[in-house]
Enzyme design. Sequence first.
Site, PDB file in Angstrom:
ATOM      1  N   GLU A 245      -5.755 -69.663  26.521  1.00 11.96           N
ATOM      2  CA  GLU A 245      -5.193 -70.476  27.604  1.00 11.96           C
ATOM      3  C   GLU A 245      -3.774 -70.802  27.154  1.00 11.96           C
ATOM      4  O   GLU A 245      -3.584 -71.620  26.259  1.00 11.96           O
ATOM      5  CB  GLU A 245      -6.075 -71.709  27.800  1.00 11.96           C
ATOM      6  N   CYS A 279       0.673 -77.340  30.533  1.00 14.58           N
ATOM      7  CA  CYS A 279       0.832 -75.894  30.711  1.00 14.58           C
ATOM      8  C   CYS A 279       0.837 -75.514  32.184  1.00 14.58           C
ATOM      9  O   CYS A 279       1.460 -74.545  32.575  1.00 14.58           O
ATOM     10  CB  CYS A 279      -0.273 -75.158  29.969  1.00 14.58           C
TER      11      CYS A 279
HETATM   12  P1  NAP Z   1       1.374 -73.804  19.223  1.00 16.73           P
HETATM   13  O1  NAP Z   1       2.188 -73.473  18.048  1.00 16.73           O
HETATM   14  O2  NAP Z   1       0.902 -72.701  20.080  1.00 16.73           O
HETATM   15  O3  NAP Z   1       0.131 -74.677  18.712  1.00 16.73           O
HETATM   16  C1  NAP Z   1      -1.140 -74.776  19.313  1.00 16.73           C
HETATM   17  C2  NAP Z   1      -2.214 -74.857  18.237  1.00 16.73           C
HETATM   18  O4  NAP Z   1      -2.260 -73.630  17.503  1.00 16.73           O
HETATM   19  C3  NAP Z   1      -1.960 -75.946  17.201  1.00 16.73           C
HETATM   20  O5  NAP Z   1      -3.187 -76.465  16.752  1.00 16.73           O
HETATM   21  C4  NAP Z   1      -1.265 -75.144  16.111  1.00 16.73           C
HETATM   22  O6  NAP Z   1      -1.253 -75.757  14.872  1.00 16.73           O
HETATM   23  C5  NAP Z   1      -2.076 -73.877  16.103  1.00 16.73           C
HETATM   24  N1  NAP Z   1      -1.413 -72.739  15.477  1.00 16.73           N
HETATM   25  C6  NAP Z   1      -0.101 -72.576  15.162  1.00 16.73           C
HETATM   26  N2  NAP Z   1       0.104 -71.375  14.581  1.00 16.73           N
HETATM   27  C7  NAP Z   1      -1.099 -70.762  14.508  1.00 16.73           C
HETATM   28  C8  NAP Z   1      -1.548 -69.495  14.035  1.00 16.73           C
HETATM   29  N3  NAP Z   1      -0.704 -68.609  13.514  1.00 16.73           N
HETATM   30  N4  NAP Z   1      -2.857 -69.202  14.130  1.00 16.73           N
HETATM   31  C9  NAP Z   1      -3.725 -70.073  14.689  1.00 16.73           C
HETATM   32  N5  NAP Z   1      -3.363 -71.281  15.153  1.00 16.73           N
HETATM   33  C10 NAP Z   1      -2.067 -71.627  15.078  1.00 16.73           C
HETATM   34  O7  NAP Z   1       2.147 -74.828  20.135  1.00 16.73           O
HETATM   35  P2  NAP Z   1       3.215 -75.908  19.636  1.00 16.73           P
HETATM   36  O8  NAP Z   1       4.003 -75.426  18.450  1.00 16.73           O
HETATM   37  O9  NAP Z   1       2.520 -77.155  19.480  1.00 16.73           O
HETATM   38  O10 NAP Z   1       4.170 -75.923  20.903  1.00 16.73           O
HETATM   39  C11 NAP Z   1       5.130 -74.881  21.080  1.00 16.73           C
HETATM   40  C12 NAP Z   1       5.210 -74.437  22.531  1.00 16.73           C
HETATM   41  O11 NAP Z   1       3.941 -73.991  22.954  1.00 16.73           O
HETATM   42  C13 NAP Z   1       5.550 -75.516  23.543  1.00 16.73           C
HETATM   43  O12 NAP Z   1       6.912 -75.677  23.708  1.00 16.73           O
HETATM   44  C14 NAP Z   1       4.909 -75.007  24.786  1.00 16.73           C
HETATM   45  O13 NAP Z   1       5.764 -74.131  25.458  1.00 16.73           O
HETATM   46  C15 NAP Z   1       3.721 -74.263  24.311  1.00 16.73           C
HETATM   47  N6  NAP Z   1       2.466 -75.028  24.437  1.00 16.73           N
HETATM   48  C16 NAP Z   1       1.627 -74.700  25.431  1.00 16.73           C
HETATM   49  C17 NAP Z   1       0.443 -75.412  25.583  1.00 16.73           C
HETATM   50  C18 NAP Z   1      -0.515 -75.098  26.663  1.00 16.73           C
HETATM   51  O14 NAP Z   1      -1.355 -75.932  26.979  1.00 16.73           O
HETATM   52  N7  NAP Z   1      -0.465 -73.918  27.228  1.00 16.73           N
HETATM   53  C19 NAP Z   1       0.135 -76.456  24.733  1.00 16.73           C
HETATM   54  C20 NAP Z   1       1.018 -76.761  23.697  1.00 16.73           C
HETATM   55  C21 NAP Z   1       2.168 -76.037  23.571  1.00 16.73           C
HETATM   56  P3  NAP Z   1       0.139 -76.425  14.380  1.00 16.73           P
HETATM   57  O15 NAP Z   1       0.296 -77.637  15.212  1.00 16.73           O
HETATM   58  O16 NAP Z   1      -0.096 -76.691  12.960  1.00 16.73           O
HETATM   59  O17 NAP Z   1       1.244 -75.421  14.617  1.00 16.73           O
END
Ligand code: NAP
Length: 472
Positions: A245, A279
């Site tokens: 998602e 999102c």
């Molecule tokens: P993200 O990096 O995608 O993080 C989401 C989850 O995945 C967190 O628990 C994160 O942990 C974990 N994660 C990070 N790298 C991973 C890897 N290599 N393998 C498995 N899990 C991993 O999102 P974010 O950094 O918090 O936000 C960045 C951007 O993502 C936002 O600007 C937004 O555009 C998008 N976003 C989208 C949604 C959505 O609902 N679609 C939600 C949040 C963010 P860590 O926190 O330790 O990195």
Amino acid sequence: MIEINNTFINGGFVEKNNRSKFELINPATEKQYGELLCSSEDEVEHAINCASEAEIICSNLSIEDKKNILSQILDGISYRREELGEVISLEMGAPISLAKNAHIQMGIDHLTNTLNVLSSYKFETKENGFQIFKSPIGVVALITPWNWPLNQTLTKIASAIGAGCPIIIKPSEFCALSSRILAEIISESDLPDGAFNMVNGIGSNLGPIISQHKKIDMISFTGSTEVGISIQTLAAKTVKRVSLELGGKSAHIICDDVELLDAIPKAINQCFINSGQSCSAPTRLLIPKDKLNEVKKIAISHTKNIKTGNPLNENTNLGPVINSKQYKNIQSHIQSGIEDSLELIIGGIGRPDEHEKGYYVKPTIFLDVPNNHSLAQEEIFGPVLTVITYKDLDEAIDIANDSKYGLSSYISSNNEKTAYEIAKRIKAGQTIINKPSRGSVPAPFGGFKMSGNGREHGIYGLEDYLEVKAII
Ligand code: NAP
Ligand code: MG
């Protein structure tokens, strides 16, 4: 300084010395309020093994057992509702009223919804010449972000428990406090030991262990498209199911028959709620070209009155965004619109004047943006609205579909039949017609195109965690 330990394995929190620490920062003040004690790689391995050992006991839970467990979790969330609202407001900056109402309520709604589904769902059916048995897929790993923490964790947890799958969850470390409470509540339910395990730590360290692990049968991930792709790539080696998602850049088509004074403020609020960190937010507002000046006036006068401020104040509409990385990223998007001479009608770079500290972003609107500009194509994840004009509905649909994403979409129209016909042509997992809120809880949620695959919520969410066995 609060220290939080979110390593929960085989029915208990695991105490351990010398854990690496993650600083917890209040986004409204930029002051540290605590430290998360991160799980080690060995603990992730141990959690996966414990989940794997609990696979049989989980698959043998009766429907009544599973309903009983979900009801206990639901009671626990309801009982600790005030406290959960307060910690979500502290950790991710949601205004207190939004945290207590929308954030907690969404978690409650997913549990209730899955309970309703379990009351009538047929795991075994007789077909013509064979029988179908829907069996739990096995050990599931759930990886969730910070933007709607309880919504995202509980929709996955409810479906996994409903299906009979043992869980290892890695919530976002930015939501350590609410994750701790969630683990406490689940530990008090009758869920067998090993059926629920939580690890917490930096995603790029722990994620690859989970993504590649042979004993994990499915990963359900919510977050950025970039991380989703890396999980799916690593998971391919073990052919596990990956349900993603991901991001969105959802279009909201305003038809020319609606009362703009009513529709435009609602559309802006829908985009900006949760400081634009959803999102499925309608971040591209598509309006008829000849209504541009009228929309501009309404948008400015409405947005001027949006109160950005202390999340603990009951009258605050928008709190800060989650962290300094996101703040800077949003600022650079706004800057790119200014550098490219797009028409900025309100907002802009920097904090609102009254804030010296905190990751506060000015509610910002750009007018008449070409759909190929990055402001119309990239997920900004902040209170930034991009207004785009169209000449007729065919063009509006083309613009809506001209995106790598396809999570949600919105239509405001006075003609239900027209709205329904437009909805069928939009490439997105949901189309929400004339509703100022998130739509329907039982409705399936998930993306077309690079917004992901799989569906969450209710019956579709449950089925994501089931395998179909034919007995002939
Ligand atoms: P993200 O990096 O995608 O993080 C989401 C989850 O995945 C967190 O628990 C994160 O942990 C974990 N994660 C990070 N790298 C991973 C890897 N290599 N393998 C498995 N899990 C991993 O999102 P974010 O950094 O918090 O936000 C960045 C951007 O993502 C936002 O600007 C937004 O555009 C998008 N976003 C989208 C949604 C959505 O609902 N679609 C939600 C949040 C963010 P860590 O926190 O330790 O990195
Ligand atoms: Mg990240």
